[in-house]
Design a protein around this motif. Structure first.
Motif, PDB file in Angstrom:
ATOM      1  N   UNK A   1       0.630  -1.643  -0.147  1.00  0.00           N
ATOM      2  CA  UNK A   1      -0.349  -0.062   0.085  1.00  0.00           C
ATOM      3  C   UNK A   1       0.890   1.295  -0.062  1.00  0.00           C
ATOM      4  N   UNK A   2       0.754   1.643  -1.179  1.00  0.00           N
ATOM      5  CA  UNK A   2       1.322   4.003  -1.189  1.00  0.00           C
ATOM      6  C   UNK A   2       0.477   4.983  -2.112  1.00  0.00           C
TER       7      UNK A   2
ATOM      8  N   UNK B   1      11.682   0.843   3.579  1.00  0.00           N
ATOM      9  CA  UNK B   1      11.359  -0.853   3.971  1.00  0.00           C
ATOM     10  C   UNK B   1      10.942  -2.548   3.464  1.00  0.00           C
ATOM     11  N   UNK B   2      10.416  -2.021   2.241  1.00  0.00           N
ATOM     12  CA  UNK B   2      10.592  -3.333   2.034  1.00  0.00           C
ATOM     13  C   UNK B   2      12.205  -3.657   1.021  1.00  0.00           C
ATOM     14  N   UNK B   3      12.890  -2.934   0.785  1.00  0.00           N
ATOM     15  CA  UNK B   3      14.387  -3.466   0.793  1.00  0.00           C
ATOM     16  C   UNK B   3      15.313  -3.431   1.627  1.00  0.00           C
TER      17      UNK B   3
ATOM     18  N   UNK C   1       7.137  11.014   0.302  1.00  0.00           N
ATOM     19  CA  UNK C   1       7.645  10.546   1.926  1.00  0.00           C
ATOM     20  C   UNK C   1       7.158   8.902   2.151  1.00  0.00           C
ATOM     21  N   UNK C   2       5.652   8.979   1.725  1.00  0.00           N
ATOM     22  CA  UNK C   2       4.928   7.543   2.032  1.00  0.00           C
ATOM     23  C   UNK C   2       5.880   6.281   0.665  1.00  0.00           C
ATOM     24  N   UNK C   3       5.898   6.921  -0.923  1.00  0.00           N
ATOM     25  CA  UNK C   3       6.203   6.056  -1.932  1.00  0.00           C
ATOM     26  C   UNK C   3       7.947   5.701  -1.199  1.00  0.00           C
ATOM     27  N   UNK C   4       9.257   6.776  -0.670  1.00  0.00           N
ATOM     28  CA  UNK C   4       9.696   6.342  -0.217  1.00  0.00           C
ATOM     29  C   UNK C   4       9.996   5.320   0.956  1.00  0.00           C
TER      30      UNK C   4
END
Length: 248
Positions: free
Chosen positions: A63-64, A78-80, A70-73
């Motif tokens: 979800x983003x 976090x995923x990386x 800032x949400x995308x980043x």
């Protein structure tokens, strides 16, 4: 890079319509782990993931809001952090919205979200990931645009402007990254049967289309899947129409 490295494809707006069809086609054709982005409709994203898994694919939902930098980043970082060594090779910028009306009646609230979702969304996602593609020396960026971005559609000055801008960005970025074996292309659908076109008068509009029908989301997905594959390695900076002959 090891052949055993987990390779991923990120599809923005992947929960419904053309986005869902793209997820399913990538799952059928290529061995990518799919990152299915959604903004608000978690149930639809989970349904897409379920369909992907039913045909033997693998994936996850993320979800983003593509408009929120800032949400995308944060979500991608976090995923990386949780997937060290995993490579996102394919970016499909599919998220987009419409707010159709005549320009003279259009307000900033009708203009800005449409521009931001397509254009700023492209920037936020692609800009954050492009360096990793360049280091990887392989990548595919595929931008969903529209016939509206090529010829302009009355009642869609906002959408035409947004997609026209992404087309320009596609051609420029393609030239910057080609030496690193990263291709950047755009797919420009015409009238496709989705929720977005559900309120249009198909019976009347198909008279304007030489093929005399609306397209299917799956037809767009086949083209995206080809561009996401290594078979398309000498195609870059292109805008490929898929519109039944309505405009070329």
């Amino acid at each position: 890079m090891s052949e055993n490295t987990k390779k991923c494809a990120l599809i923005t707006g992947g929960s419904r319509g053309i986005g869902r069809a793209i997820c399913l086609q990538l799952a059928k054709d290529l061995s990518y782990h799919l990152i299915i982005n959604y903004k608000g409709n978690k149930a639809a994203a989970e349904e897409t993931l379920k369909l992907v898994e039913e045909i033997g694919g693998s994936g996850e939902i993320m979800q983003f809001d593509v408009v929120n930098e800032s949400d995308v980043k944060q979500k991608l970082d976090d995923w990386h952090a949780n997937n060290e060594g995993v490579v996102i090779e394919v970016i499909v910028n599919n998220a987009g919205i419409t707010k159709d009306m005549l320009f003279m009646w259009m307000t900033q609230k009708d203009w800005a979200p449409v521009i931001d979702t397509s254009l700023q969304g492209f920037f936020n996602v692609t800009n954050h990931l492009i360096q990793k593609l360049l280091v990887n020396k392989y990548g595919r960026v595929i931008n969903l645009v529209s016939v509206s971005g090529l010829k302009g559609t009355p009642g869609q000055t906002n959408y035409s402007a947004a997609k026209g801008a992404v087309i320009g960005a596609t051609k420029a970025l393609a030239q910057e990254v080609a030496k690193r074996n990263v291709t950047v292309n755009a797919v420009a659908p015409g009238f496709i049967k989705t929720d977005m076109t559900g309120e249009l008068d198909e019976k009347q509009l198909k008279k304007l289309i030489p093929s005399n029908r609306f397209g299917e989301a799956e037809e767009v997905a086949h083209l995206v899947s080809f561009l996401a594959s290594d078979k398309s390695s000498y195609i870059t900076g292109e805008v490929i129409n898929i519109n039944g002959g309505i405009y070329s």
